[in-house]
Design a protein around this motif. Sequence first.
Motif, PDB file in Angstrom:
ATOM      1  N   ARG A 134      -0.882   4.007  -4.748  1.00  0.00           N
ATOM      2  CA  ARG A 134      -0.718   4.222  -6.195  1.00  0.00           C
ATOM      3  C   ARG A 134       0.749   4.210  -6.602  1.00  0.00           C
ATOM      4  NH1 ARG A 134      -4.459   8.447  -5.680  1.00  0.00           N
ATOM      5  NH2 ARG A 134      -2.792   9.963  -6.007  1.00  0.00           N
ATOM      6  N   HIS A 135       1.617   4.537  -5.681  1.00  0.00           N
ATOM      7  CA  HIS A 135       3.046   4.577  -5.976  1.00  0.00           C
ATOM      8  C   HIS A 135       3.782   3.333  -5.502  1.00  0.00           C
ATOM      9  CE1 HIS A 135       3.496   8.518  -7.874  1.00  0.00           C
ATOM     10  NE2 HIS A 135       2.331   8.716  -7.289  1.00  0.00           N
ATOM     11  N   GLY A 136       3.045   2.257  -5.256  1.00  0.00           N
ATOM     12  CA  GLY A 136       3.662   0.969  -4.979  1.00  0.00           C
ATOM     13  C   GLY A 136       3.932   0.634  -3.535  1.00  0.00           C
ATOM     14  N   TYR A 137       3.504   1.471  -2.601  1.00  0.00           N
ATOM     15  CA  TYR A 137       3.722   1.208  -1.183  1.00  0.00           C
ATOM     16  C   TYR A 137       2.630   0.284  -0.655  1.00  0.00           C
ATOM     17  CZ  TYR A 137       7.317   4.762  -1.046  1.00  0.00           C
ATOM     18  OH  TYR A 137       8.460   5.473  -1.268  1.00  0.00           O
ATOM     19  N   ALA A 138       3.020  -0.584   0.265  1.00  0.00           N
ATOM     20  CA  ALA A 138       2.074  -1.512   0.887  1.00  0.00           C
ATOM     21  C   ALA A 138       2.247  -1.450   2.402  1.00  0.00           C
ATOM     22  CB  ALA A 138       2.329  -2.932   0.398  1.00  0.00           C
ATOM     23  N   PRO A 139       1.143  -1.616   3.134  1.00  0.00           N
ATOM     24  CA  PRO A 139       1.241  -1.612   4.602  1.00  0.00           C
ATOM     25  C   PRO A 139       2.180  -2.722   5.079  1.00  0.00           C
ATOM     26  CG  PRO A 139      -1.046  -1.450   3.903  1.00  0.00           C
ATOM     27  CD  PRO A 139      -0.236  -1.765   2.679  1.00  0.00           C
ATOM     28  N   ALA A 140       3.041  -2.375   6.036  1.00  0.00           N
ATOM     29  CA  ALA A 140       3.986  -3.345   6.577  1.00  0.00           C
ATOM     30  C   ALA A 140       3.865  -3.482   8.085  1.00  0.00           C
ATOM     31  CB  ALA A 140       5.414  -2.938   6.220  1.00  0.00           C
ATOM     32  N   GLY A 141       3.053  -2.616   8.713  1.00  0.00           N
ATOM     33  CA  GLY A 141       2.896  -2.693  10.155  1.00  0.00           C
ATOM     34  C   GLY A 141       2.133  -1.494  10.672  1.00  0.00           C
ATOM     35  N   THR A 142       1.699  -1.608  11.908  1.00  0.00           N
ATOM     36  CA  THR A 142       0.991  -0.511  12.559  1.00  0.00           C
ATOM     37  C   THR A 142       1.538  -0.319  13.961  1.00  0.00           C
ATOM     38  OG1 THR A 142      -0.749  -1.962  13.408  1.00  0.00           O
ATOM     39  CG2 THR A 142      -1.177  -0.898  11.287  1.00  0.00           C
ATOM     40  N   GLU A 143       1.398   0.902  14.442  1.00  0.00           N
ATOM     41  CA  GLU A 143       1.780   1.214  15.814  1.00  0.00           C
ATOM     42  C   GLU A 143       0.720   2.132  16.396  1.00  0.00           C
ATOM     43  OE1 GLU A 143       4.985   3.878  18.323  1.00  0.00           O
ATOM     44  OE2 GLU A 143       5.420   3.394  16.244  1.00  0.00           O
ATOM     45  N   ILE A 152       0.536   3.893  10.412  1.00  0.00           N
ATOM     46  CA  ILE A 152       0.716   2.787   9.478  1.00  0.00           C
ATOM     47  C   ILE A 152       2.072   2.964   8.813  1.00  0.00           C
ATOM     48  CG2 ILE A 152      -0.150   1.656   7.395  1.00  0.00           C
ATOM     49  CD1 ILE A 152      -2.936   2.709   8.143  1.00  0.00           C
ATOM     50  N   THR A 153       2.897   1.933   8.885  1.00  0.00           N
ATOM     51  CA  THR A 153       4.171   1.913   8.183  1.00  0.00           C
ATOM     52  C   THR A 153       3.926   1.292   6.826  1.00  0.00           C
ATOM     53  OG1 THR A 153       5.415   1.674  10.240  1.00  0.00           O
ATOM     54  CG2 THR A 153       6.540   1.026   8.210  1.00  0.00           C
ATOM     55  N   LEU A 154       4.348   1.989   5.779  1.00  0.00           N
ATOM     56  CA  LEU A 154       4.234   1.476   4.423  1.00  0.00           C
ATOM     57  C   LEU A 154       5.628   1.336   3.839  1.00  0.00           C
ATOM     58  CD1 LEU A 154       1.739   3.927   4.615  1.00  0.00           C
ATOM     59  CD2 LEU A 154       1.018   2.342   2.854  1.00  0.00           C
ATOM     60  N   THR A 155       5.849   0.275   3.082  1.00  0.00           N
ATOM     61  CA  THR A 155       7.152   0.054   2.479  1.00  0.00           C
ATOM     62  C   THR A 155       6.992  -0.242   0.996  1.00  0.00           C
ATOM     63  OG1 THR A 155       7.156  -2.310   2.982  1.00  0.00           O
ATOM     64  CG2 THR A 155       8.146  -0.844   4.618  1.00  0.00           C
ATOM     65  N   LYS A 156       8.115  -0.115   0.314  1.00  0.00           N
ATOM     66  CA  LYS A 156       8.140  -0.354  -1.122  1.00  0.00           C
ATOM     67  C   LYS A 156       9.511  -0.881  -1.494  1.00  0.00           C
ATOM     68  CE  LYS A 156       8.109   2.418  -5.351  1.00  0.00           C
ATOM     69  NZ  LYS A 156       7.729   3.715  -5.914  1.00  0.00           N
ATOM     70  N   ASP A 157       9.542  -1.895  -2.314  1.00  0.00           N
ATOM     71  CA  ASP A 157      10.792  -2.413  -2.856  1.00  0.00           C
ATOM     72  C   ASP A 157      11.340  -1.369  -3.830  1.00  0.00           C
ATOM     73  OD1 ASP A 157      12.259  -3.907  -5.161  1.00  0.00           O
ATOM     74  OD2 ASP A 157      12.246  -5.335  -3.491  1.00  0.00           O
ATOM     75  N   PRO A 158      12.629  -1.112  -3.810  1.00  0.00           N
ATOM     76  CA  PRO A 158      13.167  -0.080  -4.701  1.00  0.00           C
ATOM     77  C   PRO A 158      13.035  -0.420  -6.183  1.00  0.00           C
ATOM     78  CG  PRO A 158      14.948  -1.180  -3.535  1.00  0.00           C
ATOM     79  CD  PRO A 158      13.666  -1.683  -2.946  1.00  0.00           C
ATOM     80  N   GLN A 159      12.744  -1.678  -6.516  1.00  0.00           N
ATOM     81  CA  GLN A 159      12.570  -2.072  -7.914  1.00  0.00           C
ATOM     82  C   GLN A 159      11.141  -1.847  -8.407  1.00  0.00           C
ATOM     83  OE1 GLN A 159      15.407  -2.690  -9.423  1.00  0.00           O
ATOM     84  NE2 GLN A 159      16.290  -2.458  -7.392  1.00  0.00           N
ATOM     85  N   THR A 160      10.215  -1.549  -7.476  1.00  0.00           N
ATOM     86  CA  THR A 160       8.828  -1.298  -7.863  1.00  0.00           C
ATOM     87  C   THR A 160       8.758  -0.001  -8.663  1.00  0.00           C
ATOM     88  OG1 THR A 160       8.036  -2.404  -5.871  1.00  0.00           O
ATOM     89  CG2 THR A 160       6.474  -0.959  -6.979  1.00  0.00           C
ATOM     90  N   PRO A 161       8.012   0.013  -9.749  1.00  0.00           N
ATOM     91  CA  PRO A 161       7.912   1.241 -10.537  1.00  0.00           C
ATOM     92  C   PRO A 161       7.403   2.403  -9.688  1.00  0.00           C
ATOM     93  CG  PRO A 161       6.837  -0.589 -11.664  1.00  0.00           C
ATOM     94  CD  PRO A 161       7.215  -1.068 -10.300  1.00  0.00           C
ATOM     95  N   ALA A 162       7.714   3.618 -10.114  1.00  0.00           N
ATOM     96  CA  ALA A 162       7.319   4.824  -9.384  1.00  0.00           C
ATOM     97  C   ALA A 162       5.819   4.952  -9.303  1.00  0.00           C
ATOM     98  CB  ALA A 162       7.923   6.060 -10.048  1.00  0.00           C
ATOM     99  N   TYR A 163       5.099   4.498 -10.316  1.00  0.00           N
ATOM    100  CA  TYR A 163       3.644   4.623 -10.310  1.00  0.00           C
ATOM    101  C   TYR A 163       3.043   3.278 -10.650  1.00  0.00           C
ATOM    102  CZ  TYR A 163      -1.062   6.291 -11.255  1.00  0.00           C
ATOM    103  OH  TYR A 163      -2.416   6.486 -11.213  1.00  0.00           O
ATOM    104  N   VAL A 164       2.126   2.803  -9.837  1.00  0.00           N
ATOM    105  CA  VAL A 164       1.488   1.510 -10.049  1.00  0.00           C
ATOM    106  C   VAL A 164       0.014   1.745 -10.317  1.00  0.00           C
ATOM    107  CG1 VAL A 164       0.980  -0.726  -9.008  1.00  0.00           C
ATOM    108  CG2 VAL A 164       3.135   0.401  -8.497  1.00  0.00           C
ATOM    109  N   ALA A 165      -0.481   1.265 -11.441  1.00  0.00           N
ATOM    110  CA  ALA A 165      -1.894   1.442 -11.778  1.00  0.00           C
ATOM    111  C   ALA A 165      -2.753   0.692 -10.783  1.00  0.00           C
ATOM    112  CB  ALA A 165      -2.167   0.940 -13.187  1.00  0.00           C
ATOM    113  N   SER A 166      -3.907   1.267 -10.474  1.00  0.00           N
ATOM    114  CA  SER A 166      -4.844   0.629  -9.546  1.00  0.00           C
ATOM    115  C   SER A 166      -5.455  -0.598 -10.194  1.00  0.00           C
ATOM    116  CB  SER A 166      -5.955   1.596  -9.155  1.00  0.00           C
ATOM    117  OG  SER A 166      -5.404   2.739  -8.543  1.00  0.00           O
ATOM    118  N   ALA A 167      -5.691  -1.613  -9.383  1.00  0.00           N
ATOM    119  CA  ALA A 167      -6.297  -2.845  -9.905  1.00  0.00           C
ATOM    120  C   ALA A 167      -7.796  -2.738  -9.870  1.00  0.00           C
ATOM    121  CB  ALA A 167      -5.839  -4.028  -9.076  1.00  0.00           C
TER     122      ALA A 167
END
Length: 167
Positions: A134-143, A152-167
């Motif tokens: 919901r806050h713009g993080y997406a899976p980037a890898g697993t260990e 699960i490693t999740l990452t987010k671009d710093p330009q992504t808004p703080a809150y992302v509406a669910s699709a």
Amino acid sequence: MGMSVTISAADERDAEQILKLQYLCYQGEAELYGDYTIEPLTQSLAALKEELAHGRVLAARLGPEVVASVRGSIDEEGVAHIGKLIVHPRMQRHGLGGRLLSAIEERLRADGEVRRFQLLTGHRSEHNLRLYRRHGYAPAGTERVDDALTLITLTKDPQTPAYVASA
């Protein structure tokens, strides 16, 4: 009407409350993965004080009580690492975790150039995964840590808004 929750920088005076809250909050994770030796349950007060001295630690307070906390730091490559986002069980499901996540991102941006935000969570931690998505993080890898846990490693671009509406 009751008191409102405030978020501010934590310091050494908050260490014992944060450690007790951390211990309480990670019981569910330990049970979920069948491992009560996870680092948040074994961290010493001295180690937490070291984090307080060298990283960013925020605390959410209801009056004098610390009811939530989160930690962050930026490495030399500009990766802002976020960890140990904890919210007292009685305060969960009221948006406090999201407020803390946004607050630590804002503080880390103010500390220096952030190329990306990164955090880790276990594969069975569905509530955490929903919050982070919901806050713009997406899976980037697993260990795979062991038979019971995959991180699960999740990452987010710093330009992504703080809150992302669910699709």
